[in-house]
Design an enzyme around this catalytic site. Structure first.
Site, mmCIF file in Angstrom:
data_model
loop_
_atom_site.group_PDB
_atom_site.id
_atom_site.type_symbol
_atom_site.label_atom_id
_atom_site.label_comp_id
_atom_site.label_asym_id
_atom_site.label_seq_id
_atom_site.Cartn_x
_atom_site.Cartn_y
_atom_site.Cartn_z
ATOM 1 N N CYS A 135 0.795 -1.101 -0.052
ATOM 2 C CA CYS A 135 -0.058 -0.009 -0.118
ATOM 3 C C CYS A 135 1.013 1.313 0.059
ATOM 4 C CB CYS A 135 -0.911 -0.078 1.187
ATOM 5 S SG CYS A 135 -0.340 -0.539 2.969
ATOM 6 N N HIS A 262 -2.982 6.422 4.455
ATOM 7 C CA HIS A 262 -1.447 6.557 4.856
ATOM 8 C C HIS A 262 -0.856 7.821 4.092
ATOM 9 C CE1 HIS A 262 -1.501 2.345 5.935
ATOM 10 N NE2 HIS A 262 -0.940 1.577 4.955
#
Length: 356
Positions: A135, A262
């Site tokens: 990710c 994130h």
């Protein structure tokens, strides 16, 4: 198996009941994926449940008992050990596997692909397995690819600020429980004393994550570098996706008390001079990228693009060849489920055109 349409590809989702699997089911609908027949699979523990998709009730199959024939594309979100066992079996039965774990990413005969960055790597898939990147890698690839093409990427330093949903539902629950404990005891006591609150024992993240940052994700690499495997993924995966085998990259991965999305602080050095204005001009037309002055986790959560902002010259790089910027991206959506379904779309167009 439930028939959805007269034409299309036969799709199976392994790990359909999990956190990312739930998002994958939603994304299949949102992208109007050309599904003919749809199957949901999981471990024996989750088998037998019924999941709704576009008005159809689909019973979750136990993968260990399932007949794997007739599947065109299987989308996996079930962990590395499960993928190691089952991806070859699905491929042998004739399916193309889009895998969301780290199991196959660095195998030479397995393409590692971000849909907007290197889709041509899906022209030939000898193993019939396709890997979805980590990710953190996923979030910065749509930003780095056009900059690399324009200015020649030479070196990366990245510090990540990773949400607890990247650790699964257990990470989310740890943050919720710890935050509640802090609020119940008077969380503002932490202003003066980090031990003022009696937190529950960590259950997923290695240290207390509520109102905290934890600079350790994954496991220590076994090569003596003192890096974690999470930190090495960024370097190794970036090299493979960007086709830059000599790219220098260093990453520090930090878990923070954020539920989803994130963030990454990026310092990039280029072969040619680059200004912030020139970088913005390139990124304005880049697919899956959106410029934003202050890209935050809450801005990105639930959305598709990689948000990039705080673009400025890197004062530590000579001759105007460096940039510093910040990127945020939803790690559950584009960072996992969305890219996997987009890769499945590309595979369908390239390898099942006659069925669409």
């Amino acid at each position: 198996m439930v028939q959805i349409n007269e034409r299309g590809v036969n799709v199976a989702v392994l790990g359909a009941t999990g956190q990312v699997g739930m998002v994958m089911r939603r994304v299949l609908d949102e992208l109007d994926f050309p599904v003919k027949n749809l199957r949901f699979m999981a471990s024996a523990r989750s088998a037998g449940r019924t999941l709704e998709w576009r008005g159809h009730e689909i019973e979750v199959e136990d993968v260990a008992k399932a007949d794997l024939t007739g599947i065109d594309i299987a989308i996996f979100s079930a962990g590395g050990s499960t993928s190691k066992e089952w991806a070859p079996k699905f491929a042998e039965a004739g399916a193309y596997v889009i895998d969301n774990s780290s199991q196959w990413r660095m195998h030479e005969d397995v393409p590692l692909v971000v849909a907007e960055v290197n889709p041509d790597d899906l022209d030939d898939i000898p193993s019939r397995i396709v890997a979805n990147p980590n990710c953190t890698t996923m979030a910065i690839m749509p930003v780095l690819k056009p900059l690399a093409d324009a200015f020649g990427l030479k070196r990366l330093i990245v510090s990540s600020y990773q949400a607890v949903s990247g650790a699964g539902r257990a990470g989310v629950e740890q943050l919720m429980n710890e935050a509640q404990a802090a609020l119940d005891q008077g969380a503002d006591q932490l202003v003066f004393n980090g031990t003022a609150i009696e937190f529950p024992e960590p259950t997923k993240v290695v240290r207390t994550i509520a109102f905290n940052e934890v600079p350790f994700i994954g496991a220590l690499a076994d090569d003596g570098s003192l890096e974690t495997d999470e930190e090495q993924k960024l370097r190794n995966e970036s090299r493979k996706i960007l086709h830059l085998p000599d790219l220098k990259a260093s990453c520090t991965c930090v878990r923070v008390g954020v539920f989803t999305a994130h963030g990454m602080s990026v310092n990039a050095e280029f072969e040619r001079e680059v200004t912030p204005d020139a970088a913005r001009e390139v990124l304005e037309s880049a697919p899956a990228v959106e410029l934003n002055d202050i890209p935050t986790a809450q801005l990105a959560a639930g959305k598709t693009p990689s948000f990039v902002g705080r673009i400025r010259s890197d004062q530590a790089v000579d001759d105007g060849k460096g940039l510093a910027f910040f990127v945020t991206n939803d790690n559950l959506r584009k960072g996992a489920a969305l890219n996997a379904v987009e890769l499945a779309q590309i595979v369908a167009r390239k390898h099942f055109a006659d069925q669409l």
